[in-house]
Design a protein around this motif. Structure first.
Motif, PDB file in Angstrom:
ATOM      1  N   THR A   1      38.965  53.514 -39.202  1.00  0.00           N
ATOM      2  CA  THR A   1      40.006  54.241 -38.500  1.00  0.00           C
ATOM      3  C   THR A   1      39.847  55.730 -38.766  1.00  0.00           C
ATOM      4  O   THR A   1      39.291  56.143 -39.786  1.00  0.00           O
ATOM      5  N   LYS A   2      40.304  56.540 -37.837  1.00  0.00           N
ATOM      6  CA  LYS A   2      40.260  57.991 -37.995  1.00  0.00           C
ATOM      7  C   LYS A   2      41.477  58.527 -38.745  1.00  0.00           C
ATOM      8  O   LYS A   2      41.542  59.705 -39.068  1.00  0.00           O
ATOM      9  N   THR A   3      42.427  57.642 -39.049  1.00  0.00           N
ATOM     10  CA  THR A   3      43.641  58.067 -39.732  1.00  0.00           C
ATOM     11  C   THR A   3      43.341  58.422 -41.185  1.00  0.00           C
ATOM     12  O   THR A   3      42.603  57.707 -41.867  1.00  0.00           O
ATOM     13  N   LYS A   4      43.891  59.512 -41.644  1.00  0.00           N
ATOM     14  CA  LYS A   4      43.692  59.907 -43.036  1.00  0.00           C
ATOM     15  C   LYS A   4      44.386  58.923 -43.966  1.00  0.00           C
ATOM     16  O   LYS A   4      45.483  58.435 -43.655  1.00  0.00           O
ATOM     17  N   PRO A   5      43.764  58.612 -45.104  1.00  0.00           N
ATOM     18  CA  PRO A   5      44.412  57.686 -46.043  1.00  0.00           C
ATOM     19  C   PRO A   5      45.642  58.322 -46.680  1.00  0.00           C
ATOM     20  O   PRO A   5      45.816  59.540 -46.669  1.00  0.00           O
ATOM     21  N   ALA A   6      46.459  57.466 -47.240  1.00  0.00           N
ATOM     22  CA  ALA A   6      47.673  57.950 -47.897  1.00  0.00           C
ATOM     23  C   ALA A   6      47.309  58.777 -49.130  1.00  0.00           C
ATOM     24  O   ALA A   6      46.271  58.557 -49.770  1.00  0.00           O
ATOM     25  N   LEU A   7      48.132  59.762 -49.434  1.00  0.00           N
ATOM     26  CA  LEU A   7      47.899  60.619 -50.590  1.00  0.00           C
ATOM     27  C   LEU A   7      47.990  59.795 -51.872  1.00  0.00           C
ATOM     28  O   LEU A   7      48.998  59.142 -52.134  1.00  0.00           O
ATOM     29  N   ASP A   8      46.896  59.825 -52.642  1.00  0.00           N
ATOM     30  CA  ASP A   8      46.844  59.065 -53.891  1.00  0.00           C
ATOM     31  C   ASP A   8      47.133  60.022 -55.038  1.00  0.00           C
ATOM     32  O   ASP A   8      46.220  60.591 -55.650  1.00  0.00           O
ATOM     33  N   ALA A   9      48.390  60.241 -55.330  1.00  0.00           N
ATOM     34  CA  ALA A   9      48.799  61.143 -56.404  1.00  0.00           C
ATOM     35  C   ALA A   9      49.839  60.444 -57.273  1.00  0.00           C
ATOM     36  O   ALA A   9      50.540  59.534 -56.824  1.00  0.00           O
ATOM     37  N   SER A  10      49.909  60.886 -58.489  1.00  0.00           N
ATOM     38  CA  SER A  10      50.849  60.286 -59.432  1.00  0.00           C
ATOM     39  C   SER A  10      51.765  61.366 -59.989  1.00  0.00           C
ATOM     40  O   SER A  10      51.329  62.490 -60.247  1.00  0.00           O
ATOM     41  N   ASP A  11      53.039  61.009 -60.172  1.00  0.00           N
ATOM     42  CA  ASP A  11      53.986  61.957 -60.747  1.00  0.00           C
ATOM     43  C   ASP A  11      54.051  61.833 -62.269  1.00  0.00           C
ATOM     44  O   ASP A  11      54.887  62.468 -62.915  1.00  0.00           O
ATOM     45  N   LEU A  12      53.155  61.022 -62.851  1.00  0.00           N
ATOM     46  CA  LEU A  12      53.120  60.858 -64.299  1.00  0.00           C
ATOM     47  C   LEU A  12      52.053  61.772 -64.898  1.00  0.00           C
ATOM     48  O   LEU A  12      51.025  62.045 -64.281  1.00  0.00           O
ATOM     49  N   MET A  13      52.296  62.246 -66.100  1.00  0.00           N
ATOM     50  CA  MET A  13      51.380  63.178 -66.743  1.00  0.00           C
ATOM     51  C   MET A  13      50.127  62.448 -67.203  1.00  0.00           C
ATOM     52  O   MET A  13      50.191  61.329 -67.727  1.00  0.00           O
ATOM     53  N   ALA A  14      48.974  63.094 -66.977  1.00  0.00           N
ATOM     54  CA  ALA A  14      47.708  62.515 -67.408  1.00  0.00           C
ATOM     55  C   ALA A  14      47.555  62.626 -68.923  1.00  0.00           C
ATOM     56  O   ALA A  14      48.154  63.503 -69.573  1.00  0.00           O
ATOM     57  N   VAL A  15      46.752  61.757 -69.479  1.00  0.00           N
ATOM     58  CA  VAL A  15      46.486  61.735 -70.915  1.00  0.00           C
ATOM     59  C   VAL A  15      44.998  61.998 -71.121  1.00  0.00           C
ATOM     60  O   VAL A  15      44.154  61.412 -70.434  1.00  0.00           O
ATOM     61  N   GLU A  16      44.665  62.882 -72.056  1.00  0.00           N
ATOM     62  CA  GLU A  16      43.265  63.201 -72.333  1.00  0.00           C
ATOM     63  C   GLU A  16      42.934  62.868 -73.776  1.00  0.00           C
ATOM     64  O   GLU A  16      43.679  63.215 -74.698  1.00  0.00           O
ATOM     65  N   ARG A  17      41.814  62.188 -73.968  1.00  0.00           N
ATOM     66  CA  ARG A  17      41.349  61.822 -75.294  1.00  0.00           C
ATOM     67  C   ARG A  17      39.892  62.241 -75.454  1.00  0.00           C
ATOM     68  O   ARG A  17      39.095  62.134 -74.521  1.00  0.00           O
ATOM     69  N   ASP A  18      39.537  62.729 -76.637  1.00  0.00           N
ATOM     70  CA  ASP A  18      38.174  63.157 -76.939  1.00  0.00           C
ATOM     71  C   ASP A  18      37.477  62.118 -77.801  1.00  0.00           C
ATOM     72  O   ASP A  18      38.087  61.524 -78.708  1.00  0.00           O
ATOM     73  N   PHE A  19      36.182  61.920 -77.540  1.00  0.00           N
ATOM     74  CA  PHE A  19      35.354  60.989 -78.315  1.00  0.00           C
ATOM     75  C   PHE A  19      34.039  61.681 -78.639  1.00  0.00           C
ATOM     76  O   PHE A  19      33.462  62.364 -77.785  1.00  0.00           O
ATOM     77  N   ALA A  20      33.550  61.502 -79.868  1.00  0.00           N
ATOM     78  CA  ALA A  20      32.240  62.016 -80.265  1.00  0.00           C
ATOM     79  C   ALA A  20      31.393  60.840 -80.716  1.00  0.00           C
ATOM     80  O   ALA A  20      31.781  60.088 -81.628  1.00  0.00           O
ATOM     81  N   PHE A  21      30.241  60.674 -80.089  1.00  0.00           N
ATOM     82  CA  PHE A  21      29.355  59.547 -80.378  1.00  0.00           C
ATOM     83  C   PHE A  21      28.048  60.060 -80.958  1.00  0.00           C
ATOM     84  O   PHE A  21      27.480  61.050 -80.483  1.00  0.00           O
TER      85      PHE A  21
END
Length: 436
Positions: A333-353
């Motif tokens: 379809t040529k219709t644009k998909p629905a906006l995929d956004a979240s109102d929740l805060m993202a979480v970031e974690r660091d890893f060292a291997f």
């Protein structure tokens, strides 16, 4: 008028100079310029939409040297001898419209079958347009170079076969069809450097030739950079000198062009040994889709090549084979998909291997990204550390992983569970262990 003109010229010579004239010799026949056209003035309305009466039409034609007499469908028009371009009634209509004024022609819009015009560009044409825009946005200037190079330049870049040698070249410096776009771009860069432009970034989209058959022609997008040509300003500045370009700039250019073509950038693999011989070993690579399909190559141009071309470096380059890119799937379809956004805060974690020196960062990133495809939205490398304290032939790769919840805020237990999946996935794929 040849014979009457000759008679007049002969009479003048006899009157002024005297003498005796010879007999006239005439070659060929006098052309018949009496071209009479049966013209209906109503043709003006039918062909142009102009509303003019017969008298106005006749006046226009007579002012142009035509002779109009009544007869036939409306009038008989005799074209003047100096208008051999007049062939028929349509030519007379054009003359009338030209004098009456094209600005008086009525405008009628073309019928359109659809409210929104459908795209008319083919997939390769659209791909070329998008690549040019993407590379120009990265600060590169488009260049158009010759499709011919010298034999020595062709041999440097994988060409030089007799099938691509021209039978009648413009010059000895343009004797072969180019096997690659880079010789022309590097030569153009050298001319800029000779004129004091040391920071140069050029790109070109055009054909390259591997043979003399139609199937041997491919469309490439290639680019070169030199000096501090990053698009961030001059190399010399009071706030600090801009660092010179390196292999990662060429890689970023190639990835930007691939992304503009809707190529699966996240699925590409970097092959450090896949670049051709005109690239610097250890400072080049290839972007591959699977083990065999090479979409692009990038890196620093080999110093041996630069010395042969008499160009100072370093110079980075990239090559993108537009014909090798997979055709994107047609959307249902040529219709644009629905906006995929979240109102929740993202979480970031660091890893060292801690991994072996032979393990690439791309393998670690790919493993971490696949640990949880729903929650993990971004993975990036932010640190590389090598030290004997890590062990022999070991290094530390630190990555930042972004988790984006969709339904509810993640608890510590859920975050720890995803972290455990990431650690297990990296350990399974690369043998790396979490750095203590």
């Amino acid at each position: 008028f040849m014979v009457p003109g000759l008679e007049m010229a002969t009479r003048l010579v006899l009157e002024i100079c005297g003498g005796e004239a010879s007999e006239i010799f005439v070659a060929g026949s006098i052309p018949d310029t009496d071209k009479v056209i049966d013209f209906d003035p109503a043709q003006v309305k039918r062909l142009t939409g102009l509303t003019l009466d017969s008298a106005a039409i006749a006046n226009i034609l007579q002012d142009l040297g035509f002779v109009c007499t009544a007869g036939g469908k409306g009038c008989q028009v005799l074209a003047p001898s100096w208008r051999p371009d007049i062939e028929g009634p349509a030519c007379l209509v054009e003359e009338v419209a030209r004098i009456a004024g094209y600005d008086k022609l009525p405008t009628t819009p073309m019928p359109r079958a659809h409210a929104i015009a459908r795209p008319v560009l083919t997939a390769p044409q659209d791909r070329t347009r998008l690549v040019k825009r993407a590379l120009a946005a990265r600060g590169l200037t488009e260049a158009i170079t010759w499709s011919f190079v010298s034999r020595a330049q062709a041999e440097l870049f994988g060409g030089g076969s007799d099938a691509l040698r021209l039978d009648n070249p413009i010059s000895s410096a343009l004797s072969d069809m180019r096997p690659n776009l880079l010789p022309g771009l590097i030569a153009a860069m050298a001319r800029n450097v000779d004129r004091g432009r040391h920071d140069v970034a050029l790109f070109e989209v055009g054909p390259s030739y591997a043979g003399d058959q139609p199937s041997d022609q491919s469309t490439y997008a290639s680019g070169v950079r030199r000096g501090a040509a990053r698009g961030t300003g001059s190399a010399r500045h009071w706030s600090g000198n801009t660092p010179e370009i390196n292999v990662f700039d060429a890689k970023a250019d190639a990835l930007s062009a691939l992304k503009a073509c809707s190529a699966p950038v996240d699925s590409l693999q970097v092959n450090a040994d896949g670049a051709p011989a005109w690239y610097h070993p250890g400072r080049s690579g290839a972007l591959c889709l699977g083990p065999k399909t090479v979409l692009a190559t990038f890196g620093e141009v080999h110093p041996r090549v630069l010395n042969t071309l008499d160009v100072s470096g370093p110079i980075t380059a990239f090559e993108l084979n537009l014909d090798a890119l997979p055709v994107p799937r047609a959307k249902a379809t040529k219709t644009k998909p629905a906006l995929d956004a979240s109102d929740l805060m993202a979480v970031e974690r660091d890893f060292a291997f801690v991994v072996d020196l032979s393990v690439s960062a791309a393998d670690v990133l790919r493993a971490a990204r696949g640990a949880d495809k729903k929650l993990i939205t971004h993975v990036a490398l932010f640190d590389v550390f090598e030290d004997v304290a890590l062990g022999k032939n070991k290094k530390s790769l630190a990555i930042a992983v972004t988790l984006q919840p969709r339904l509810k805020t993640l608890t510590d237990t859920e975050i720890d569970a995803v972290a455990a999946k990431i650690i297990a996935a990296v350990e399974k794929a690369t043998g790396g262990v979490l750095r203590g």
